[in-house]
Design an enzyme around this catalytic site. Structure first.
Site, mmCIF file in Angstrom:
data_model
loop_
_atom_site.group_PDB
_atom_site.id
_atom_site.type_symbol
_atom_site.label_atom_id
_atom_site.label_comp_id
_atom_site.label_asym_id
_atom_site.label_seq_id
_atom_site.Cartn_x
_atom_site.Cartn_y
_atom_site.Cartn_z
ATOM 1 N N GLU A 90 0.817 -1.214 0.000
ATOM 2 C CA GLU A 90 0.000 0.000 0.000
ATOM 3 C C GLU A 90 0.850 1.263 0.000
ATOM 4 O OE1 GLU A 90 -3.394 -1.989 2.872
ATOM 5 O OE2 GLU A 90 -2.604 -0.013 3.349
ATOM 6 N N CYS A 103 3.037 8.236 1.706
ATOM 7 C CA CYS A 103 3.419 7.289 2.760
ATOM 8 C C CYS A 103 3.653 5.939 2.089
ATOM 9 C CB CYS A 103 2.297 7.203 3.797
ATOM 10 S SG CYS A 103 2.576 5.932 5.033
ATOM 11 N N CYS A 110 4.730 -7.578 7.854
ATOM 12 C CA CYS A 110 5.623 -7.094 8.903
ATOM 13 C C CYS A 110 5.669 -8.134 10.006
ATOM 14 C CB CYS A 110 5.111 -5.764 9.451
ATOM 15 S SG CYS A 110 6.192 -5.050 10.713
ATOM 16 N N CYS A 114 2.648 -5.510 16.224
ATOM 17 C CA CYS A 114 1.916 -4.487 16.993
ATOM 18 C C CYS A 114 0.411 -4.802 16.936
ATOM 19 C CB CYS A 114 2.177 -3.097 16.425
ATOM 20 S SG CYS A 114 3.934 -2.702 16.322
ATOM 21 N N CYS A 117 -2.213 -3.056 14.489
ATOM 22 C CA CYS A 117 -1.817 -2.872 13.094
ATOM 23 C C CYS A 117 -2.196 -4.050 12.202
ATOM 24 C CB CYS A 117 -0.307 -2.648 13.055
ATOM 25 S SG CYS A 117 0.333 -2.471 11.396
ATOM 26 N N SER A 212 7.610 5.163 16.845
ATOM 27 C CA SER A 212 6.244 4.785 17.234
ATOM 28 C C SER A 212 6.300 4.356 18.687
ATOM 29 C CB SER A 212 5.755 3.613 16.378
ATOM 30 O OG SER A 212 5.695 3.998 15.045
ATOM 31 N N HIS A 214 3.750 5.055 21.493
ATOM 32 C CA HIS A 214 2.403 4.605 21.879
ATOM 33 C C HIS A 214 2.189 4.298 23.356
ATOM 34 C CE1 HIS A 214 1.750 4.853 17.687
ATOM 35 N NE2 HIS A 214 2.403 3.766 17.372
ATOM 36 N N CYS A 329 -2.672 1.945 7.904
ATOM 37 C CA CYS A 329 -1.854 1.040 7.099
ATOM 38 C C CYS A 329 -2.254 -0.427 7.206
ATOM 39 C CB CYS A 329 -0.382 1.267 7.412
ATOM 40 S SG CYS A 329 0.466 0.020 8.339
#
Ligand code: SF4
Length: 342
Positions: A90, A103, A110, A114, A117, A212, A214, A329
């Site tokens: 994407e 982006c 991945c 997380c 995600c 990131s 969080h 994402c």
């Protein structure tokens, strides 16, 4: 097959030498590729014999648009690109007042896990090549007609888990003979891989490192970001301080505001303590309300921001873009994977 588009200008000159061609041909080819040429036939200022030689020895692939969603609210465009091996990634084009930002993804899938995600569902399939990263910028610009002035590496994948490729991509996209996008217009986002952050620091690039974060405490952060279990928040902030000392670049901390998870006053206070003595900027991100997700958007974003600011930490609330096209994402690729599995 040689992956010509992943080559630097210097490497292309080396290839021309091997082929018995003059060095200036490398510049011509580099420019064609970085303008989005889809075949060697198009490279009309090269002799026919060289075009044929290149076609026989080099792969020249371009991604195709598998799906495209355009926000009616703000013009954000989300692309799902199909790569030459059938995998999809994407790219999101966002229009800000300071310019068009793209982006991009750095991996297919991945492996960081997380919990908030969609990109990590199904794990990592493979790393992207430098050419596949460049193509996302190039073909988003060509397809949309919007001139890209900023890049964020914040799409599918952990960029520092594919560091060599990312460094090469940065060199390519920064090239004055190519897209010529300045390092200060590029942000790289990481979930906090400390060894790789230290490695990146050695290059002293002028890009913006975006961590990131969080959550400021180990219990919460390890719960939502498994990568934290082996490192811990203290070590991560120590690494960020080293990064700042080496590069002189202020770090940006991404903080998705999740209801009842990371939005308490004590967490704001702890974050302030961690950032003491290191210039940094906190980006508070209002979470998208995804019906099937147990994580809900925080209702305390403003209070959290005020608590940080009253203690001297700069914090902004990021504007939501593409709210009607699910621009966060991994969503489009996930939908595609589900459809293919049916
Ligand atoms: S947020 Fe980034 S690092 Fe974490 S799983 Fe998603 S793509 Fe990977």
């Amino acid at each position: 097959m040689i992956n010509l588009k992943s080559m630097t200008r210097a490497e292309m000159e080396g290839l021309m030498k091997e082929l018995g061609e003059p060095a200036f041909r490398a510049g011509q080819i580099f420019q064609w590729l970085h303008r989005g040429a889809a075949s060697f036939e198009e490279m009309t200022n090269l002799p026919k014999a060289l075009r044929e030689k290149l076609a026989g020895a080099c792969a020249l692939t371009v991604p195709t648009v598998e799906r495209k969603q355009i926000s009616r609210l703000d013009g954000t465009i989300k692309y799902l690109w199909r790569l030459s091996d059938g995998n999809c990634v994407e790219t999101v084009l966002m229009r800000y007042h300071h310019g068009n930002t793209v982006c991009i993804s750095s991996q297919v899938g991945c492996r960081m896990g997380c919990v908030f995600c969609a990109s990590t569902i199904g794990g990592k399939v493979r790393n992207l090549t430098p050419a596949e990263m460049l193509d996302q910028v190039l073909f988003t610009q060509l397809d949309s007609g919007a001139e890209i002035s900023n890049i964020v590496l914040m799409g599918i994948g952990e960029p520092l888990d594919n560091l060599e490729t990312v460094l090469r991509f940065l060199e390519l996209v920064n090239s004055p003979e190519g897209m010529n996008i300045g390092m200060r217009h590029i942000s790289l986002s990481t979930c906090g891989l400390v060894e790789q952050i230290d490695k990146l620091a050695e290059y002293r690039l002028q890009l913006t490192l975006s961590v990131s974060l969080h959550a400021p405490d180990d219990e919460t952060r390890s719960r939502i970001m498994p990568v934290n279990r082996s490192v811990g928040v203290e070590k991560l902030f120590a690494c960020c301080r080293r990064y700042f000392e080496t590069t002189g670049r202020r770090i940006s901390y991404e903080y998705a505001m999740i209801d009842g998870v990371n939005d308490a006053d004590w967490q704001a206070d702890l974050l302030v303590r961690h950032l003491r003595g290191t210039p940094g900027h906190v980006n508070l991100i209002p979470l998208n309300d995804v019906a099937e997700s147990p994580l809900k958007p925080s209702r305390r974003v403003r209070q959290f921001q005020e608590r940080l600011e009253s203690q001297g930490v700069t914090a902004t609330v990021r504007r939501k873009l593409g709210g009607d096209i699910d621009a966060s994402c991994g969503q489009l690729r996930r939908k595609r994977m589900e459809e293919e599995a049916e």
